[in-house]
Design an enzyme around this catalytic site. Structure first.
Site, PDB file in Angstrom:
ATOM      1  CG  LEU A 139      -2.004   1.034   1.365  1.00 41.94           C
ATOM      2  CD1 LEU A 139      -2.995   0.922   0.211  1.00 41.94           C
ATOM      3  CD2 LEU A 139      -2.730   0.882   2.699  1.00 41.94           C
ATOM      4  CG  ASP A 140       0.566   4.041  -3.188  1.00 38.83           C
ATOM      5  OD1 ASP A 140       1.200   3.057  -3.595  1.00 38.83           O
ATOM      6  OD2 ASP A 140      -0.217   4.698  -3.896  1.00 38.83           O
ATOM      7  NE  ARG A 141       7.328   7.057   4.165  1.00 41.18           N
ATOM      8  CZ  ARG A 141       8.622   7.070   4.399  1.00 41.18           C
ATOM      9  NH1 ARG A 141       9.459   6.695   3.446  1.00 41.18           N
ATOM     10  NH2 ARG A 141       9.103   7.463   5.567  1.00 41.18           N
ATOM     11  CB  ALA A 143      -2.488   4.830   1.064  1.00 42.00           C
TER      12      ALA A 143
END
Length: 321
Positions: A139-141, A143
């Site tokens: 998961l994107d940092r 997010a």
């Protein structure tokens, strides 16, 4: 004299240094490092020998090996134990609720402060010897939301297969701006192919480009809301539920921006989603939350469904329900 942060430091081990410990090598070759700080830098994951991250200060080096040093690792802070939030755990896997701004896995510069490392330390503190932690997805940092880790190797194999076969369903909620100022349709999709860039991130590719990978994202409109940063920040914002058919890097963010609905807080694809003069109420993080997760239990095959608590920015107001 303290070492200077910035670009990574790179050098080769010369013949006279053959057989030195990595810690002693750094003391000699990197200004401002004593033995303790050199050891701390190595343990923090800031040193590579050739392309391998090495975290044992006593490792011996050989002539000709390439050493890369990221001094930023000295400043990395471990993730506080209370930020490791369990949504579910059993003998095969755990689900954590990732805070915004925390990387799932080690970054290039350091292994300290990421969620997987914090989970390992948590398990060790509970008496688990040499715990196994497998990363199933990322998961994107910037997010927040649900992240699935395995804690047994056999579970890792099963869940990775489900992920490859698109049998793990992940539901997301985003808050986005309309670049046109127009409301979105009740439901819409994007199937623009994506090209992964060498410098990081992705861009929209043409169907005939051999580098482009297929990507399909479905959006469902939930509510139109005033901007988090106040009326001076621009037009209305929109809450959207998102489901993926594929799981490409930055897929949601790139597709949302391509359709004219950049995610609020997205400084890479947002094209102005965060105004430079935005007041302090503007979000400092990405308004993207992974809030539902569905898959088959890796051992029993039983259907699993999990949800996380939605952050305040992601909740539909009572007046819109």
């Amino acid at each position: 004299m303290s070492p200077v942060k910035g670009s990574p430091k790179r050098f080769r081990v010369v013949p006279q240094e053959q057989g030195s410990t990595l810690r002693n090598l750094l003391v000699r070759r990197v200004g401002g490092l004593d033995r303790d700080r050199a050891a701390a830098l190595i343990r923090a994951g800031g040193v590579y020998v050739n392309r391998l991250r090495v975290r044992l200060p006593q490792v011996l080096v050989a002539a000709g090996e390439r050493v890369t040093v990221y001094l930023e690792a000295l400043d990395a802070e471990p993730l506080a134990p209370e930020r490791v939030v369990f949504v579910h755990r059993d003998d095969d896997f755990v689900i954590l609720d990732k805070p915004a701004g925390v990387p799932v896995t080690p970054t290039r510069e350091t292994a300290v402060g990421c969620l997987s490392e914090a989970l390992i330390h948590k398990l060790e503190s509970e008496g688990v010897s040499r715990p196994y932690v497998g990363v199933v997805h990322r998961l994107d940092r910037g997010a927040s939301g649900l992240i699935l880790f395995t804690v047994r190797g056999v579970a890792n194999k099963s869940l990775h297969k489900q992920f490859r076969d698109h049998e793990i369903r992940r539901g997301y909620r985003i808050r986005a701006r309309s670049e046109s100022g127009q409301a979105s349709a009740a439901a819409f999709s994007c199937d623009a192919p994506l090209i992964k860039l060498r410098e990081g991130g992705v861009e929209i590719g043409g169907a005939s480009d051999s580098r482009a990978k297929s990507a399909v994202t479905h959006f469902r409109h939930l509510a139109e809301l005033p901007p988090l940063a106040g009326p001076e920040a621009g037009g209305p914002e929109h809450l959207l539920d998102v489901e993926l058919e594929t799981g490409r890097t930055h897929q949601i963010r790139a597709h949302a921006a391509h359709l004219g609905f950049p995610v609020v807080g997205d400084r890479r694809y947002g094209r102005g989603a965060v105004p430079s003069a935005a007041p302090s109420a503007a979000p400092s993080h990405l308004c993207l939350h992974a809030w539902t997760l569905d898959f088959a239990h890796p051992r029993t095959g039983e259907a699993q469904h999990f949800e996380s608590v939605l952050p305040e920015w992601a909740r539909v107001p009572a007046s819109e329900r």
